[in-house]
Design a protein around this motif. Sequence first.
Motif, PDB file in Angstrom:
ATOM      1  N   TYR A  25       0.940  -1.330  -0.013  1.00  0.00           N
ATOM      2  CA  TYR A  25       0.134   0.136   0.054  1.00  0.00           C
ATOM      3  C   TYR A  25       0.782   1.217  -0.062  1.00  0.00           C
ATOM      4  CZ  TYR A  25      -2.884   3.851   1.750  1.00  0.00           C
ATOM      5  OH  TYR A  25      -3.492   5.005   1.777  1.00  0.00           O
ATOM      6  N   ARG A  26       1.944   1.212   0.789  1.00  0.00           N
ATOM      7  CA  ARG A  26       2.754   2.550   1.044  1.00  0.00           C
ATOM      8  C   ARG A  26       3.399   2.921  -0.310  1.00  0.00           C
ATOM      9  NH1 ARG A  26       5.062   2.754   7.195  1.00  0.00           N
ATOM     10  NH2 ARG A  26       3.117   3.256   8.055  1.00  0.00           N
ATOM     11  N   LYS A  27       3.858   1.833  -0.795  1.00  0.00           N
ATOM     12  CA  LYS A  27       4.681   1.907  -2.292  1.00  0.00           C
ATOM     13  C   LYS A  27       3.724   2.551  -3.351  1.00  0.00           C
ATOM     14  CE  LYS A  27       7.424  -0.740  -5.729  1.00  0.00           C
ATOM     15  NZ  LYS A  27       7.744  -2.148  -5.898  1.00  0.00           N
ATOM     16  N   LEU A  28       2.623   1.876  -3.473  1.00  0.00           N
ATOM     17  CA  LEU A  28       1.820   2.328  -4.687  1.00  0.00           C
ATOM     18  C   LEU A  28       1.018   3.755  -4.067  1.00  0.00           C
ATOM     19  CD1 LEU A  28      -0.129  -1.148  -5.513  1.00  0.00           C
ATOM     20  CD2 LEU A  28       1.338   0.079  -6.767  1.00  0.00           C
ATOM     21  N   ALA A  29       0.678   4.092  -2.791  1.00  0.00           N
ATOM     22  CA  ALA A  29       0.378   5.305  -2.426  1.00  0.00           C
ATOM     23  C   ALA A  29       1.271   6.421  -2.809  1.00  0.00           C
ATOM     24  CB  ALA A  29       0.102   5.425  -0.853  1.00  0.00           C
ATOM     25  N   ARG A  30       2.449   6.092  -2.602  1.00  0.00           N
ATOM     26  CA  ARG A  30       3.535   7.228  -3.042  1.00  0.00           C
ATOM     27  C   ARG A  30       3.543   7.442  -4.438  1.00  0.00           C
ATOM     28  NH1 ARG A  30       6.802   4.767   1.169  1.00  0.00           N
ATOM     29  NH2 ARG A  30       7.436   3.394  -0.377  1.00  0.00           N
ATOM     30  N   LYS A  31       3.425   6.342  -5.350  1.00  0.00           N
ATOM     31  CA  LYS A  31       3.101   6.591  -6.607  1.00  0.00           C
ATOM     32  C   LYS A  31       1.942   7.256  -7.298  1.00  0.00           C
ATOM     33  CE  LYS A  31       3.311   3.507 -10.853  1.00  0.00           C
ATOM     34  NZ  LYS A  31       3.389   2.189 -11.199  1.00  0.00           N
ATOM     35  N   HIS A  33      -0.172   9.103  -5.387  1.00  0.00           N
ATOM     36  CA  HIS A  33      -0.926  10.296  -4.693  1.00  0.00           C
ATOM     37  C   HIS A  33      -1.012  11.361  -5.547  1.00  0.00           C
ATOM     38  CE1 HIS A  33      -1.191  13.194  -1.514  1.00  0.00           C
ATOM     39  NE2 HIS A  33      -1.458  12.180  -0.703  1.00  0.00           N
ATOM     40  N   PRO A  34      -2.200  11.925  -5.131  1.00  0.00           N
ATOM     41  CA  PRO A  34      -2.662  13.156  -6.119  1.00  0.00           C
ATOM     42  C   PRO A  34      -1.679  14.280  -6.278  1.00  0.00           C
ATOM     43  CG  PRO A  34      -4.386  12.460  -4.799  1.00  0.00           C
ATOM     44  CD  PRO A  34      -3.315  11.595  -4.446  1.00  0.00           C
ATOM     45  N   ASP A  35      -1.054  14.516  -5.232  1.00  0.00           N
ATOM     46  CA  ASP A  35      -0.055  15.555  -5.061  1.00  0.00           C
ATOM     47  C   ASP A  35       1.309  15.321  -6.253  1.00  0.00           C
ATOM     48  OD1 ASP A  35      -1.327  16.689  -3.247  1.00  0.00           O
ATOM     49  OD2 ASP A  35      -0.003  16.142  -1.510  1.00  0.00           O
ATOM     50  N   LEU A  36       1.369  14.107  -6.668  1.00  0.00           N
ATOM     51  CA  LEU A  36       2.330  13.668  -7.403  1.00  0.00           C
ATOM     52  C   LEU A  36       1.733  13.651  -8.934  1.00  0.00           C
ATOM     53  CD1 LEU A  36       4.633  11.150  -5.466  1.00  0.00           C
ATOM     54  CD2 LEU A  36       4.953  13.547  -5.686  1.00  0.00           C
ATOM     55  N   ASN A  37       0.542  13.692  -8.933  1.00  0.00           N
ATOM     56  CA  ASN A  37      -0.056  13.270 -10.241  1.00  0.00           C
ATOM     57  C   ASN A  37      -1.280  14.464 -10.479  1.00  0.00           C
ATOM     58  OD1 ASN A  37       0.916  10.423 -11.202  1.00  0.00           O
ATOM     59  ND2 ASN A  37       0.483  10.235  -9.020  1.00  0.00           N
ATOM     60  N   PRO A  38      -1.122  15.516 -10.319  1.00  0.00           N
ATOM     61  CA  PRO A  38      -2.018  16.707 -10.639  1.00  0.00           C
ATOM     62  C   PRO A  38      -2.822  16.524 -11.917  1.00  0.00           C
ATOM     63  CG  PRO A  38       0.315  17.581 -10.796  1.00  0.00           C
ATOM     64  CD  PRO A  38       0.339  16.216 -10.280  1.00  0.00           C
ATOM     65  N   ALA A  43      -4.879   8.293 -12.414  1.00  0.00           N
ATOM     66  CA  ALA A  43      -4.112   8.174 -11.454  1.00  0.00           C
ATOM     67  C   ALA A  43      -5.034   8.401  -9.954  1.00  0.00           C
ATOM     68  CB  ALA A  43      -3.096   9.097 -10.989  1.00  0.00           C
ATOM     69  N   GLU A  44      -6.075   9.333 -10.030  1.00  0.00           N
ATOM     70  CA  GLU A  44      -6.929   9.633  -8.845  1.00  0.00           C
ATOM     71  C   GLU A  44      -7.695   8.427  -8.845  1.00  0.00           C
ATOM     72  OE1 GLU A  44     -10.331  12.927  -7.964  1.00  0.00           O
ATOM     73  OE2 GLU A  44      -9.202  13.353  -9.637  1.00  0.00           O
ATOM     74  N   ARG A  45      -8.328   7.823  -9.825  1.00  0.00           N
ATOM     75  CA  ARG A  45      -9.397   6.796  -9.632  1.00  0.00           C
ATOM     76  C   ARG A  45      -8.504   5.518  -9.015  1.00  0.00           C
ATOM     77  NH1 ARG A  45     -10.107   1.940 -11.959  1.00  0.00           N
ATOM     78  NH2 ARG A  45      -8.506   2.479 -13.476  1.00  0.00           N
ATOM     79  N   GLN A  46      -7.271   5.255  -9.474  1.00  0.00           N
ATOM     80  CA  GLN A  46      -6.655   4.181  -8.928  1.00  0.00           C
ATOM     81  C   GLN A  46      -6.419   4.443  -7.503  1.00  0.00           C
ATOM     82  OE1 GLN A  46      -3.084   3.260 -11.309  1.00  0.00           O
ATOM     83  NE2 GLN A  46      -4.246   3.084 -13.223  1.00  0.00           N
TER      84      GLN A  46
END
Length: 304
Positions: A25-31, A33-38, A43-46
């Motif tokens: 979870y932590r690995k994918l959350a970092r990848k 995260h909306p802040d990193l994928n504006p 990415a928001e859906r995932q």
Amino acid sequence: MAYIDYYKILGVDKSATQDDIKKAYRKLARKLHPDLNPDDKEAERQFKELNEANEVLSNPENRSKYDKYGEHWKHGEEYEKAQQQQQRQYQQQNYGGGFSGADFGEGEDFSDFFQNMFGGAGSGFGKSSRGRASGKFKGQDIKAELNLNLRDAAKTHPQTFDINGKKVRITIPAGVYDGQQIKLKGHGNPGVNGGPHGDLYITFNIPADPNFERIGDDLKTKVVIDLYTAVLGGEVNVNILEGSVKLKVKPETQTGITVRLKGKGFPVYKKEGEHGDLFVTYEVKLPTNLTEKQKELFEQLKNS
């Protein structure tokens, strides 16, 4: 509700340990995260699906229900209770007061629970009007994780995030700590048969900061000083959580010497205006690429 394979979303097997799930979870959350994928809707859906999967699989009880009931895991216990109640009513009505032909008819009146969950068909148990089920059940609790950096955790600020498609806005008090959990009453899943909503539990994840080490409400940091400042004394700028301060360096300061800056540490949780201390450790940096003249001066010092 369509079946969603939470194990597939997290990229783990059904035999995965709780630690495996947390790491995935932590690995994918970092990848994701909306802040990193504006402005990235996919990415928001995932990211939403990832949080949903983690809410279920990170809780052993919820995970067990999911493995057993699939898409109906949220109402697994209610389903079993309602089914048992239907069986008791059936026995009371038929063995206690004779058989009723209406109990087995095509137009039988199913309980609200079975109507909501399965469209009023296929339960296998009929019910007369005097046996109508009316039990109210609290909705399933939701568990979520919220990632904060150290500086965000040091200030009171609002935060908005999505839980099952709903916008939830909370105010995070300054001073929260890594692993701390807060409860938002009534922000969980809706109840059954008019029962109350479940609760929302939020756990804060605060990763290590590159500049500060937090120990309770105190902070530790390191500052590099040159040889000349260490020997002769002087001033050095020290970064704090907000801005910087000038610190006087005493002559003949050694590497490893630590000084305390009172009240410059981390805010104390829910105690406005109170802070821990900041401990600053000096590291003396030796000069490099000396000229011959500079080397001669050091030789003179050595032999003096």
